[in-house]
Scaffold this active site. Sequence first.
Site, PDB file in Angstrom:
ATOM      1  N   SER A 125      70.282 -79.152 -14.945  1.00 25.82           N
ATOM      2  CA  SER A 125      68.871 -79.381 -14.657  1.00 25.82           C
ATOM      3  C   SER A 125      67.949 -78.756 -15.707  1.00 25.82           C
ATOM      4  O   SER A 125      67.990 -79.137 -16.861  1.00 25.82           O
ATOM      5  CB  SER A 125      68.575 -78.857 -13.252  1.00 25.82           C
ATOM      6  OG  SER A 125      67.316 -79.274 -12.834  1.00 25.82           O
ATOM      7  N   HIS A 176      71.617 -83.368  -6.397  1.00 29.31           N
ATOM      8  CA  HIS A 176      71.252 -82.520  -7.531  1.00 29.31           C
ATOM      9  C   HIS A 176      72.009 -81.198  -7.571  1.00 29.31           C
ATOM     10  O   HIS A 176      72.319 -80.683  -8.641  1.00 29.31           O
ATOM     11  CB  HIS A 176      69.740 -82.251  -7.482  1.00 29.31           C
ATOM     12  CG  HIS A 176      69.167 -81.678  -8.741  1.00 29.31           C
ATOM     13  ND1 HIS A 176      69.091 -82.391  -9.919  1.00 29.31           N
ATOM     14  CD2 HIS A 176      68.640 -80.472  -9.032  1.00 29.31           C
ATOM     15  CE1 HIS A 176      68.550 -81.643 -10.863  1.00 29.31           C
ATOM     16  NE2 HIS A 176      68.266 -80.468 -10.351  1.00 29.31           N
ATOM     17  N   ASP A 222      70.560 -88.184  -6.675  1.00 26.05           N
ATOM     18  CA  ASP A 222      69.854 -86.996  -7.184  1.00 26.05           C
ATOM     19  C   ASP A 222      68.359 -87.267  -7.123  1.00 26.05           C
ATOM     20  O   ASP A 222      67.815 -87.984  -7.947  1.00 26.05           O
ATOM     21  CB  ASP A 222      70.308 -86.737  -8.623  1.00 26.05           C
ATOM     22  CG  ASP A 222      69.738 -85.445  -9.187  1.00 26.05           C
ATOM     23  OD1 ASP A 222      68.735 -84.953  -8.628  1.00 26.05           O
ATOM     24  OD2 ASP A 222      70.284 -84.937 -10.170  1.00 26.05           O
TER      25      ASP A 222
END
Length: 439
Positions: free
Chosen positions: A193, A389, A358
């Site tokens: 991320s 995610h 996600d």
Amino acid sequence: MQRRLLFALGLCLLISRTQAQLIGGEEDEEEEEEEEEEEESIEDETPEEKLQRKNIKQDSNLSVDKLIAKYGYQAEVHHVTTDDGYILTMHRIRNSGAQPFLLQHGLVDSSAGFVVMGPNVSLAYLLADHNYDVWLGNARGNRYSRNHTTLDPDASKFWDFSWHEIGMYDLPAMIDHVLKVTGYKKLQYAGHSQGCTAFFVMCSMRPAYNEKIISMQAMAPAVYAKETEDHPYIRAMSLYFNSLVGSSITEMFNGEFRFLCRMTEETERLCIEAVFGIVGRNWNEFNRKMFPVVLGHYPAGVAAKQVKHFIQIIKTGRFAPYSYSSNKNMVLYREHVPPRYNLSLVTVPTFVYYSSNDLLCHPHDVEAMCEDLGNVTGKYLVPLKEFNHMDFLWAVDVRKLLYNRMLQVLGKQPQAKDIEGEAKGLRIRGRAIGQNAAR
Ligand SMILES: *[C@@H]1O[C@H](CO)[C@@H](O)[C@H](O)[C@H]1NC(C)=O
Ligand SMILES: *[C@@H]1O[C@H](CO)[C@@H](O)[C@H](O)[C@H]1NC(C)=O
Ligand SMILES: *[C@@H]1O[C@H](CO)[C@@H](O)[C@H](O)[C@H]1NC(C)=O
Ligand SMILES: *[C@@H]1O[C@H](CO)[C@@H](O)[C@H](O)[C@H]1NC(C)=O
Ligand SMILES: *[C@@H]1O[C@H](CO)[C@@H](O)[C@H](O)[C@H]1NC(C)=O
């Protein structure tokens, strides 16, 4: 249902906000622990289950270096000072002489993200088992990197940064440190991320760093976020953030809403649902038994400006530095809106891992990003529709679904036990509990 979730999230935000204003650092931990040692012993518990319960309790309360050592790996703690004075902590699973591998965490996370699920699941251990010298970064502002040569972490000046600065200063400082200590010229890098976002900032703004990276393994890269605008929470968050303009809060999510989540089964379920509301729902891959450990390590602290900056790229659809007032932008960037980061300057061979559930990182956005990056060598859509995610770090089957693919990309042969997946008992229990709870 939706309403209830929003309420839960609102409550969390509210509490974390209040707490952030009230308390500075971590509380004293020792005493409470002593008391709890005597705790109830659950009937009909097998010795195995008892041990597991004990481990979970311990693991939720150990720092990352202690966790690593507990599981029999050689742990080290390093401190690195950035060009702008932030003092960062790095954790290392030492494998002397082996190829260094740097792992960088996402928003509200820390180095814990790569070890939190234990040796049979988490990526840091897998890489250590495959003969890498594993280094875990901690971005400024998280619980391990709350220090500065001159600024006081309890003052708002300390918190005047976003992931732009993490890419400009933190990553280069950590990379240089690793190369200096190990004597290697290049390292392997994997990010989750924001660990990708900041990496691409670095490589586009300081292209010399492209030369120090062998390859980038980008998991759930939050870079383009056009599709995220429809995310129900993001709307709520941006309203919340608009209400924050001019207020004194600068540090977020360091508050302890943990007590709320631990109160009862039902509040725990609500907390998990609130997390799912943000990252995507996937009970099947969530090991509910491990939730106390997750709660012990998350959220790890973040600056409000980091979140605001993400909201800006979601709303504008432009991957660009932080936007201030038009006048200030003019002074800083010589344009009314900040110019985009030039992703074609990211020449590190990059392999991208993404998933269809996600909520923060839509496949369309990831594919658009791949078009613009300078050197994408491949991409992998995780073959499980519900993968979210956080499953990139937490999923019960993350080795089977994701990490083994990464090992192949890295030119390593997954071992039989990697393919088997982690301890079956955990998986079965995770499933069963998850499914009951989902009903
Ligand atoms: C350790 O446990 C105590 C009490 O259970 C808690 O207050 C504290 O926040 C925990 N510390 C960490 C680092 O999780
Ligand atoms: C990991 O799995 C192996 C066998 O699959 C087991 O012996 C070991 O205890 C597990 N380790 C942890 C920490 O669960
Ligand atoms: C912060 O860094 C200074 C060195 O500049 C050190 O003396 C101090 O102990 C550190 N504080 C914490 C809480 O780690
Ligand atoms: C981005 O970098 C490439 C390669 O140096 C260059 O050709 C291009 O003009 C740049 N784009 C922008 C918008 O600056
Ligand atoms: C992309 O990466 C490969 C190595 O995988 C390298 O040979 C090539 O030169 C890179 N391309 C660019 C444009 O940097």
